[in-house]
Design a protein around this motif. Structure first.
Motif, short mmCIF file in Angstrom:
data_model
loop_
_atom_site.label_atom_id
_atom_site.label_comp_id
_atom_site.label_asym_id
_atom_site.label_seq_id
_atom_site.Cartn_x
_atom_site.Cartn_y
_atom_site.Cartn_z
N ARG A 1 -0.38 2.21 -8.70
CA ARG A 1 0.31 1.65 -7.37
C ARG A 1 1.64 1.86 -7.52
O ARG A 1 2.39 2.56 -6.49
N ARG A 2 2.28 1.40 -8.42
CA ARG A 2 3.91 1.51 -8.68
C ARG A 2 4.10 2.85 -8.67
O ARG A 2 5.24 3.47 -8.03
N LYS A 3 3.50 3.87 -9.45
CA LYS A 3 3.86 5.29 -9.70
C LYS A 3 3.88 5.72 -8.52
O LYS A 3 4.54 6.78 -7.92
N THR B 1 6.04 -8.22 -6.69
CA THR B 1 5.20 -7.26 -7.13
C THR B 1 3.94 -7.87 -8.01
O THR B 1 2.96 -7.46 -8.09
N ILE B 2 4.57 -9.14 -8.44
CA ILE B 2 3.75 -10.08 -9.45
C ILE B 2 3.19 -11.45 -8.56
O ILE B 2 4.30 -12.20 -8.26
N VAL C 1 0.83 -1.17 -0.05
CA VAL C 1 -0.19 -0.09 -0.12
C VAL C 1 0.90 1.22 0.01
O VAL C 1 1.82 1.27 0.67
N ALA C 2 0.50 2.43 -0.92
CA ALA C 2 1.26 3.46 -0.89
C ALA C 2 0.95 4.60 0.17
O ALA C 2 1.68 5.00 0.96
N HIS C 3 -0.40 4.71 0.09
CA HIS C 3 -0.92 5.74 0.97
C HIS C 3 -1.74 5.05 2.37
O HIS C 3 -2.41 4.16 1.97
N SER D 1 7.20 -3.93 -15.28
CA SER D 1 8.03 -3.86 -14.03
C SER D 1 7.94 -2.49 -13.44
O SER D 1 7.80 -1.34 -14.24
N TYR D 2 8.66 -2.14 -12.41
CA TYR D 2 8.87 -0.95 -11.51
C TYR D 2 10.02 -0.22 -12.86
O TYR D 2 10.03 0.99 -12.40
#
Length: 593
Positions: free
Chosen positions: A266-268, A252-253, A223-225, A333-334
């Motif tokens: 979400r990655r961004k 991530t996958i 989770v980012a935020h 990918s990231y």
């Protein structure tokens, strides 16, 4: 790969040297390895190197019967309706199609990037990797896997002895060891991980004295935020615990164990936070090719939702195509958002060929890759020459059929087309397994009891429905993360949650069921998570057992859970868990990244 004649307008990757460990900063080029460029001079008489004579190697050839790349039937790159159609198709498209792969003793090819033979493969070599395989993987990585890396020059790669080896080297490069008996707390560094994660990474980082810092996850992944997200953890970091963490380890996958798949959005968001707080992302992606478009449609269908038009199931159209519809259909990918060069990506052949290969590669910005090369020179030196030559011959093939045989039908290699086709076929078979298991779990997650109740005037028939467990259909990977509804168990108020979970785990291994699952405790990065929440989860893998067993094992799991919910005596639970040892020792046995 031809160099572009147009100027590269992408930004240069940033300098990460301030994040290097003291040991990494002090590393210099291996003086012995410096000589390798001279070994390749045609006709040179090598009296300098301490290398054994290749004529005394006891292997004259390496040979194997290997699959043709079209052995398995792919599944569509976009969801089909109904998803059950996937199950009606055969998993073999060409029978047990195979070819004979041969690595010869010597090859007269003078091109070091195409010369595949035992004379070179079994000799001391460069730490970057066996030149033919390194060259192939570098081109495949830059042109096909990650053609849209947004920093100037693009990334570099280095071969590893698998993803775990790559992670160890990344941690070595980017963190200093810390000793609580000797060092100031302000010097202690940290590693952000998912709140349930692959424990080999934790077990690698913990002995170095690193703070292991869990980050909240949802069905998508990290989770980012919000509470417990990356921003919350970094913004509110308590410096009495040490330095603010400057590394993230993430799958991530098909995240291991929760099966989450992280969207580009979400990655961004996470990447932007990492830029703000100067954090390096170590992206471990062994399941990247195993992304399942049908899972979303199936999950929604079983939940009574007719359409998925409101969901963004497809990744954004890439700026530059990989050249293959299959690769373009995958969540990137990231690296695709890494305009500063702060991503270290770990790839492996463990899930695409075999874990025993112990072969993978790191993709990252060139300056950091150079530091990883220095670490490799004085540690593993290079992956196994046996393995590298066999993989190179399988995929690339010989320059001339007189000098070996590759994995293609005509004794050439699979080439890029064949390798991508193999990956498609693997995805297809694992997707069918996922569909089989999840359909059975979805149909059996509720316990239905019927009976009769009396009122003052009448007798009524009643049906009680109890939800035993729930899960999210995995969009990728090899696992289903099952959330057990233990509060609905008849013995919930008479024992501890951990004891109930242990009881069920042992019950599933008994004669009637014979099913071994991964208890949540072995994926808990901290004692707090293990004690407070891990008991509620089991990880189930649909990959390991034979295809014919997936349906049987899934039904046994469902039957075992239902039978356990019928237990009314605490004595049954106590008896089954007596002598139960900690399940943490299962972590390595139950599979890695």
């Amino acid at each position: 790969m031809e160099a572009s004649t147009s100027p590269d307008s992408r930004p240069e990757p940033i300098d990460l040297s301030h994040l290097y460990s003291k040991v990494t900063t002090n590393r210099t080029t291996s003086r012995v390895k410096d000589f390798y460029k001279y070994f390749a001079i045609p006709g040179i008489g090598n009296l300098a190197g301490g290398m054994p004579n290749n004529n005394y190697f006891p292997y004259d050839t390496l040979e194997a019967t290997a699959a043709l790349p079209n052995r398995f039937t792919p599944t569509p790159n976009k969801p089909v309706d109904p998803p059950a159609d996937l199950l009606s198709k055969t998993t073999l498209s060409d029978g047990l199609s195979s070819s004979r792969v041969v690595v010869p003793k010597t090859s007269d090819n003078q091109d070091i990037l195409r010369k595949i033979d035992l004379k070179t493969a079994l000799q001391y070599g460069t730490a970057q990797g066996y030149p033919p395989l390194y060259s192939f993987l570098r081109q495949f990585t830059i042109e096909n896997l990650h053609p849209n890396v947004p920093y100037a020059g693009g990334p570099e790669i280095i071969l590893t002895c698998g993803a775990t080896d790559g992670f160890c080297k990344a941690i070595d490069a980017l963190s200093n060891t810390w000793n609580e008996d000797r060092d100031w707390i302000g010097h202690r560094e940290g590693l952000l991980v998912e709140e349930f994660c692959y424990m080999n990474a934790v077990q690698t980082a913990k002995p170095r004295g690193l703070n292991i810092v869990p980050v909240a996850v949802d069905d998508e992944g990290m989770v980012a935020h919000g509470e417990g997200g990356v921003l919350d953890v970094l913004e509110n970091w308590d410096r009495s615990r040490g330095k603010r963490p400057h590394m993230i380890y993430t799958v991530t996958i098909g995240q291991n164990p929760t099966s989450g798949t992280l969207s580009v959005e979400r990655r961004k968001a996470i990447y932007a936070i990492c830029v703000k707080f100067d954090v390096v992302i170590i992206e471990d992606d062994p399941y990247w090719y195993l992304q399942y478009p049908s899972a979303s449609e199936s999950s929604l269908g079983h939940r009574g939702i007719a359409h998925s038009d409101h969901l963004n199931l497809d990744p954004p159209k890439p700026q530059k195509s990989s050249g293959y519809d299959f690769l373009d259909s995958l969540v990137p990918s990231y690296l695709s958002v890494d305009y500063q060069g702060r991503v270290v990506r770990l790839d492996t052949f463990s899930k695409t060929i075999a874990p025993g290969c112990r072969l993978g590669w790191i993709t990252t910005q060139p300056n950091l890759c150079e530091r990883l090369l220095r670490i490799t020179e004085t540690s593993t030196q290079q992956p196994s020459g046996f393995v590298q030559s066999m993989v190179a011959e399988l995929i690339m093939g010989p320059h001339d059929p007189k000098h070996g045989r590759g994995g293609g039908r005509s004794h050439g290699g699979w080439q890029v087309d064949g390798w991508v086709r193999w990956l498609q076929g693997l995805r297809g078979n694992y997707e069918r397994r996922m569909q089989t298991m999840c359909s059975i779990l979805d149909g059996g997650k509720e316990l239905v009891r019927s009976g009769r109740r009396k009122s003052i005037d009448n007798e009524w028939s009643v049906v009680d429905k109890v939800t035993l467990f729930d899960f999210t259909w995995p969009l990728g990977g090899m696992f289903v993360w099952v959330h057990l509804n233990f509060p609905s168990h008849p013995l919930w108020n008479t024992t501890t949650p951990a004891k109930l979970a242990q009881g069920l785990w042992v019950h599933l291994t008994t004669e009637n069921y014979r099913v071994l699952v991964g208890p949540g405790a072995i994926f808990s990065p901290t004692d707090e998570i293990r004690d407070k929440r891990s008991w509620a989860y089991f990880r189930i893998c649909f990959a390991a057992v034979d295809e014919s067993e997936v349906e049987k094992m899934s039904k046994r799991f469902v039957d075992g859970v239902k039978d356990f919910w019928e237990k009314k005596s605490l004595d049954d639970i106590e008896e089954s868990t007596r002598g139960f040892e900690s399940s943490e020792g299962l972590a390595n046995f139950l599979g890695g990244c």
